[in-house]
Scaffold this active site. Sequence first.
Site, PDB file in Angstrom:
ATOM      1  N   HIS A  30      -1.291   1.911  15.894  1.00 37.53           N
ATOM      2  CA  HIS A  30      -1.683   0.758  16.728  1.00 37.53           C
ATOM      3  C   HIS A  30      -0.679   0.558  17.864  1.00 37.53           C
ATOM      4  O   HIS A  30      -0.026  -0.481  17.987  1.00 37.53           O
ATOM      5  CB  HIS A  30      -1.783  -0.507  15.877  1.00 37.53           C
TER       6      HIS A  30
ATOM      7  N   LYS B 172       1.460   1.773   7.095  1.00 40.69           N
ATOM      8  CA  LYS B 172       1.678   0.949   8.284  1.00 40.69           C
ATOM      9  C   LYS B 172       2.554   1.663   9.301  1.00 40.69           C
ATOM     10  O   LYS B 172       3.252   2.631   9.003  1.00 40.69           O
ATOM     11  CB  LYS B 172       2.323  -0.382   7.899  1.00 40.69           C
TER      12      LYS B 172
ATOM     13  N   TYR C 142      -1.045   4.709  10.223  1.00 40.27           N
ATOM     14  CA  TYR C 142      -1.554   3.824  11.263  1.00 40.27           C
ATOM     15  C   TYR C 142      -0.429   3.561  12.249  1.00 40.27           C
ATOM     16  O   TYR C 142       0.719   3.347  11.859  1.00 40.27           O
ATOM     17  CB  TYR C 142      -2.030   2.494  10.668  1.00 40.27           C
TER      18      TYR C 142
ATOM     19  N   ASP D 223      -4.290  -6.221  15.165  1.00 43.89           N
ATOM     20  CA  ASP D 223      -3.516  -4.978  15.197  1.00 43.89           C
ATOM     21  C   ASP D 223      -3.517  -4.346  16.578  1.00 43.89           C
ATOM     22  O   ASP D 223      -2.585  -3.629  16.938  1.00 43.89           O
ATOM     23  CB  ASP D 223      -4.086  -3.967  14.195  1.00 43.89           C
TER      24      ASP D 223
ATOM     25  N   ARG E  73       0.834  -1.191   0.000  1.00 40.69           N
ATOM     26  CA  ARG E  73       0.000   0.000   0.000  1.00 40.69           C
ATOM     27  C   ARG E  73       0.878   1.254   0.000  1.00 40.69           C
ATOM     28  O   ARG E  73       2.042   1.211   0.379  1.00 40.69           O
ATOM     29  CB  ARG E  73      -0.932  -0.009   1.216  1.00 40.69           C
TER      30      ARG E  73
ATOM     31  N   GLU F 202      -5.991   5.587  13.032  1.00 37.85           N
ATOM     32  CA  GLU F 202      -7.047   4.777  13.660  1.00 37.85           C
ATOM     33  C   GLU F 202      -7.733   5.464  14.838  1.00 37.85           C
ATOM     34  O   GLU F 202      -8.741   4.949  15.343  1.00 37.85           O
ATOM     35  CB  GLU F 202      -6.501   3.413  14.101  1.00 37.85           C
TER      36      GLU F 202
END
Length: 373
Positions: A96, A75, A94, A270, A15, A118
């Site tokens: 996490h 990520k 992101y 995640d 991605r 997120e």
Amino acid sequence: MLIGVPKEIKIFEYRVGLVPSSVRELIASGHRVMIQKGVGEKIGFDDAAYRLVGASIIDTAEEIFATADMIVKVKEPQPNECRMLRENQVLFTYLHLAPDPEQATLLQASGCVAIAYETVTNFHGGLPLLAPMSEVAGRMSIQAGATSLEIKNGGSGMLLGGVPGVMPAKVVVLGGGVVGTNAVRVAMGMGANVVVIDKSLERLYQLDLQFGSQINTIYSTIDAIEENIRDADLVVGAVLIPGASAPRLVTKAMLSVMRPGSVIVDVSIDQGGCFETSKATTHEDPTYIIDGVVHYCVANMPGAVPRTSTVALNNATLPFVLSLANLGYQEAMRRNRHLLNGLNVAHGNITHKAVAEALGQMYMPPEQVVGAA
């Protein structure tokens, strides 16, 4: 502002933080964009497409991290990427952090301003930057579960939709949010017998209106979960608490009541996972077996369909990237409380309460960071 997009380095992660159309919007607003060479070649966005809209193509991630004012990724940064981040540099991706204390420590040490997709919110109390990937992951969870049920993958050899004269598989979805709703939709479309379990009666009511008698809605209790996983062929974990670790809904002891060859797909991995026996896996080696139950716990499920995932993610993130670039992070967050909710780490401090609690760290209210303009 100078914005940088490095190539993702997590295993099987293709991605891209910004697609060419997003870059064009940023450049039209007066910003400069650096793209690492080959960043989108696997998903049909070659360097020529980025050059055409005015981006600079940079050979290495090191050059991008060293000079960009804002890094836009997909990520969470890996340890070597965290060590390249700088004081006051904005990271938008992101994160996490709740189950990842190492990353949190490295981000704090860097002094950067880390904003997590997120935990950005919207006026409806939703998570608009998580939703696109939740939609993808929810739909993929049934696809992955159906494949894992095949005998060659350790499953029971059950076809999800059955055939005339043979019962379909039973699919239990834990959580009726965005992930769960999309899982239900696909499982139902494939002909499975679907049960969704959630602790919100309002959400169960909405699902009942949406899907009617084609699914069974169950209020979440320990008994309800244990009873329904006992004869389930596929269980999907789809529970999320923004910023916090996922609740452990299925213990190892409860796992023992499940039939050999049944499958769990933990989309919540995640955030640490909602099965006690869950541990993060990769697309390269996605499953393992405990007590005869196949576990699929890939931590970046949407990465398996990176073209779809990238475009869907950019549709959601672009307005926020533009705001951060046009106004600077402090002013952008002063004007938008929902973007402020995305601030997780700033200048060595944890600035999201749920993340701080999960990590057992001191919490600094994000308003203190934004207010120090």
